[in-house]
Write a protein that holds these residues in place. Structure first.
Motif, short mmCIF file in Angstrom:
data_model
loop_
_atom_site.label_atom_id
_atom_site.label_comp_id
_atom_site.label_asym_id
_atom_site.label_seq_id
_atom_site.Cartn_x
_atom_site.Cartn_y
_atom_site.Cartn_z
N ALA A 159 -154.87 121.83 -3.69
CA ALA A 159 -156.28 121.44 -3.74
C ALA A 159 -157.12 122.56 -4.39
CB ALA A 159 -156.79 121.14 -2.33
N MET A 160 -156.85 123.80 -4.02
CA MET A 160 -157.59 124.92 -4.61
C MET A 160 -157.30 125.02 -6.11
SD MET A 160 -157.60 127.99 -1.76
CE MET A 160 -155.83 128.27 -1.83
N ALA A 163 -159.17 122.42 -8.01
CA ALA A 163 -160.59 122.69 -8.02
C ALA A 163 -160.95 123.84 -8.95
CB ALA A 163 -161.08 123.00 -6.60
N ARG A 165 -158.49 125.77 -11.36
CA ARG A 165 -157.79 125.69 -12.65
C ARG A 165 -157.99 126.93 -13.53
NH1 ARG A 165 -157.08 119.82 -15.32
NH2 ARG A 165 -156.89 118.58 -13.45
N TRP A 244 -156.60 115.22 1.54
CA TRP A 244 -157.62 115.87 0.71
C TRP A 244 -157.06 116.29 -0.64
CZ3 TRP A 244 -158.38 121.67 0.69
CH2 TRP A 244 -159.43 122.03 -0.16
N SER A 245 -155.89 116.93 -0.60
CA SER A 245 -155.27 117.40 -1.83
C SER A 245 -154.88 116.22 -2.73
CB SER A 245 -154.04 118.24 -1.48
OG SER A 245 -153.43 118.75 -2.64
N LEU A 248 -157.94 114.87 -4.54
CA LEU A 248 -158.31 115.76 -5.64
C LEU A 248 -157.32 115.63 -6.79
CD1 LEU A 248 -159.46 119.17 -4.12
CD2 LEU A 248 -160.79 117.63 -5.53
N ARG A 252 -158.55 114.36 -10.42
CA ARG A 252 -158.58 115.37 -11.48
C ARG A 252 -157.49 115.15 -12.53
NH1 ARG A 252 -161.83 119.71 -9.70
NH2 ARG A 252 -163.27 118.76 -8.21
#
Length: 254
Positions: A159-160, A163, A165, A244-245, A248, A252
């Motif tokens: 997830a990070m 967000a 990249r 959540w991941s 995303l 994305r």
């Protein structure tokens, strides 16, 4: 059924990459081995307040923390390979296939979890040689906790990555998250030895409960409530982190 099949296909491909580059596993084992060899001998004296009168007792307290550190740091580092795949266009090529976006995430997360679990098993075997003793059934339950911690960490890492990249931002972000989380989990020394304010703060850290539960299992205290609290917290938060991941990842990548 399609999501399970797609996840299995992605997992197989990712695991094949690991098998073809076994140096990943070797490098991952270096740090736990060094800590067992050079840091663990100091523990008998340091952990005397917790009743550790021998190295046998000290390893029961220290090894679960070492495994937790492996799950936290190793899992949160899972975003860097994904960042490389994003940069090389690997993920873009998968977009034209009918493979589920969720499967692309889960297959990779399960690969990371499998790799970390293999490292954890070898770490425990080394610790057994050094003098650790633990009930096999309790050890299996501790590995379940470890697996949930690893999967949760990997999902958060993905997830990070999605967000941010960016190499320059991802590294500091991972360090900023992993260090306080690990220290407040008591991975090196139990939080019970800390000042009251630090112990109260650690109660808000979900990984603290998982580490405390693993330590109770290694010490043979199956009736300790922290085991079940840790399991419940890890199941709920791992599910939330994967969801959540995945959202995303889907938004994305698509």
């Amino acid at each position: 059924m399609k999501i399970l099949r797609d996840t299995w296909l992605v997992y197989q491909r990712q695991l094949l990459i690991v098998i073809r580059t076994p140096s990943w596993l070797v490098i991952g084992l270096v740090q736990p081995f060094v800590y067992l060899l050079l840091f663990a001998p100091l523990l008998k004296v340091a952990l005397t307040p917790m009743g550790a009168t021998s190295y046998h007792d000290a390893y029961r307290i220290y090894v679960p923390g070492l495994l937790a550190a492996l799950a936290i740091f190793g899992g949160l580092a899972a975003g860097f390979p994904l960042l490389g795949e994003l940069r090389m266009g690997v993920i873009e090529r998968f977009r034209v296939t009918p493979v589920s976006r969720l499967a692309l995430l889960l297959g990779r997360a399960l690969r990371e979890t499998t790799t970390l679990l293999a490292q954890a098993v070898v770490t425990v075997i080394i610790a057994l040689i050094f003098g650790l003793t633990v009930n096999p059934g309790y050890l299996l339950l501790a590995f379940i906790l470890f697996t949930l911690m690893s999967l949760m960490s990997a999902a958060i890492a993905y997830a990070m990555t999605m967000a941010v990249r960016n190499d320059g931002a991802l590294g500091p972000l991972v360090n900023t998250v992993s260090q306080p989380v690990a220290l407040l989990s008591g991975v090196l020394l139990p939080i019970v030895l800390a000042p009251l304010w630090l112990r109260d703060t650690a109660l808000w850290n979900p990984f603290y409960w998982a580490v405390a539960g693993m330590r109770a299992l290694f010490q043979g205290n199956a009736s300790d409530n922290t085991i079940w609290i840790g399991l419940i917290i890890m199941v709920v938060l791992t599910t939330a982190a994967v969801t959540w991941s995945a959202r995303l990842f889907s938004s994305r990548v698509s």
